[in-house]
Design an enzyme around this catalytic site. Structure first.
Site, mmCIF file in Angstrom:
data_model
loop_
_atom_site.group_PDB
_atom_site.id
_atom_site.type_symbol
_atom_site.label_atom_id
_atom_site.label_comp_id
_atom_site.label_asym_id
_atom_site.label_seq_id
_atom_site.Cartn_x
_atom_site.Cartn_y
_atom_site.Cartn_z
ATOM 1 N N ASP A 42 -21.296 9.727 18.278
ATOM 2 C CA ASP A 42 -21.112 9.248 19.648
ATOM 3 C C ASP A 42 -20.318 7.946 19.634
ATOM 4 O O ASP A 42 -20.273 7.250 18.631
ATOM 5 C CB ASP A 42 -22.480 9.027 20.334
ATOM 6 N N VAL A 69 -14.248 11.272 19.082
ATOM 7 C CA VAL A 69 -13.663 12.585 18.762
ATOM 8 C C VAL A 69 -12.143 12.629 18.975
ATOM 9 O O VAL A 69 -11.493 13.584 18.556
ATOM 10 C CB VAL A 69 -14.339 13.745 19.549
ATOM 11 N N TYR A 178 -10.151 17.983 34.133
ATOM 12 C CA TYR A 178 -11.435 18.491 33.616
ATOM 13 C C TYR A 178 -11.456 20.013 33.679
ATOM 14 O O TYR A 178 -11.865 20.681 32.727
ATOM 15 C CB TYR A 178 -12.582 17.888 34.438
#
Ligand code: NAD
Length: 276
Positions: A42, A69, A178
């Site tokens: 995270d 990430v 998104y």
């Protein structure tokens, strides 16, 4: 196979990206409670410390790493470290995601759904588009690639991606990028599942409806927003991270050994339409 062991994950080495909050934390709790060794990746060191401390105090084998990430080289190194530490990598949840709202419509409040000038296409910045695609699409690609590098040689593994109902239908309260990222990820899951099936690696997606988490600044924690959505959801409530436990265990365990390339909705019936 003994039926009572179908959902067993004891001793598995598991990674959950975005695992320090919300849905990802639900996956961590489910797998760790089943006896797996779980590492959360995270951005938020404070949340990693808080949640690993809480879960370890209950005797669970949970650790964490600060990993973004979108930094693919750092992500690869972190995946390699977990695999080396545990001598294997059994399950990877590609879950980290963001929702940098607003969309072009607000949430329903009092039967109204206002248009948001700031969410209009003409106001959609390159930064917002690129950041959303970078985390929600490119970050998943990099996670799947890193997982495959460990799983393919062992002819074994489970990859589970968090998509969204937004992968299949438009939700105007959420930004355009998104939708696109989640639709792309849903098809990425199918393509990678096809490629890896012969190596006994399954790749599936969990498609949540409305879950109360910290996404989008925690906007779904607002009781007024919750009651408007609850009215429209056939089961008349939003999801909570513990609602993920069963599906996460199913897709990570021997119970789903012959299931691959599927996207399973978990949404209280929201994707079906309104019932009353
Ligand atoms: P959340 O904000 O509670 O948790 C997401 C976690 O991901 C956070 O801890 C955050 O720090 C982490 N994260 C964000 N960017 C990251 C990065 N670049 N690298 C590593 N970690 C990063 O949100 P959530 O609702 O639990 O979201 C989890 C997933 O579920 C996301 O992919 C989201 O799109 C998806 N989803 C959520 C809902 C919902 O209603 N909450 C619905 C459909 C899909």
């Amino acid at each position: 196979m003994i039926i009572s062991e179908l959902f067993g994950v004891r001793g598995y080495s598991v990674i959950v990206t975005g695992g320090a909050s919300g849905i990802g934390l639900g996956y961590v709790e489910a797998l760790a409670s089943g006896g797996a060794r779980v590492t959360m990746f995270d951005l938020r060191e404070d949340r990693i410390t808080e949640e690993t401390t809480r879960l370890r105090s209950s005797g669970l084998e949970v650790s964490g790493k600060v990993v973004d990430v979108t930094d693919h080289a750092a992500l690869e190194r972190a995946v390699d470290e977990v695999a080396a530490e545990h001598g294997r990598l059994d399950v990877v949840f590609a879950n980290a995601g963001i929702d940098p709202g607003p969309g072009f419509l607000g949430a329903w409040v009092g039967g109204e759904r206002p248009r948001f000038a700031d969410g209009a296409l003409e106001k959609y910045t390159d930064e917002r588009w690129n950041r959303t695609i970078d985390v929600n699409l490119n970050g998943v690609f990099a996670t799947l690639r890193a997982a495959a590098r460990h799983m393919r040689p062992r002819h074994s593994g489970r990859i589970i991606v968090t998509t969204s109902l937004a992968s299949e239908r438009c939700e105007p309260a959420i930004g355009t990028a998104y939708m696109v990222a989640k639709a792309g990820v849903a098809h990425l899951v199918r393509n990678v599942a096809l490629e890896l099936a012969t190596y006994n690696i399954t790749v599936n997606a969990i498609s949540p409806g409305m879950f109360v988490t910290n996404i989008g600044g925690g906007h779904l924690k607002d009781p007024a927003v919750q009651s408007e959505f609850a009215r429209m959801i056939p089961m008349h409530r939003l999801g909570l991270p513990p609602d993920m436990y069963g599906l996460a265990l199913f897709l990570a365990s021997p119970a789903s050994a012959y299931v691959t390339g599927q996207q399973i909705a978990i949404d209280g019936g929201f994707g079906l339409g309104s019932a009353d």
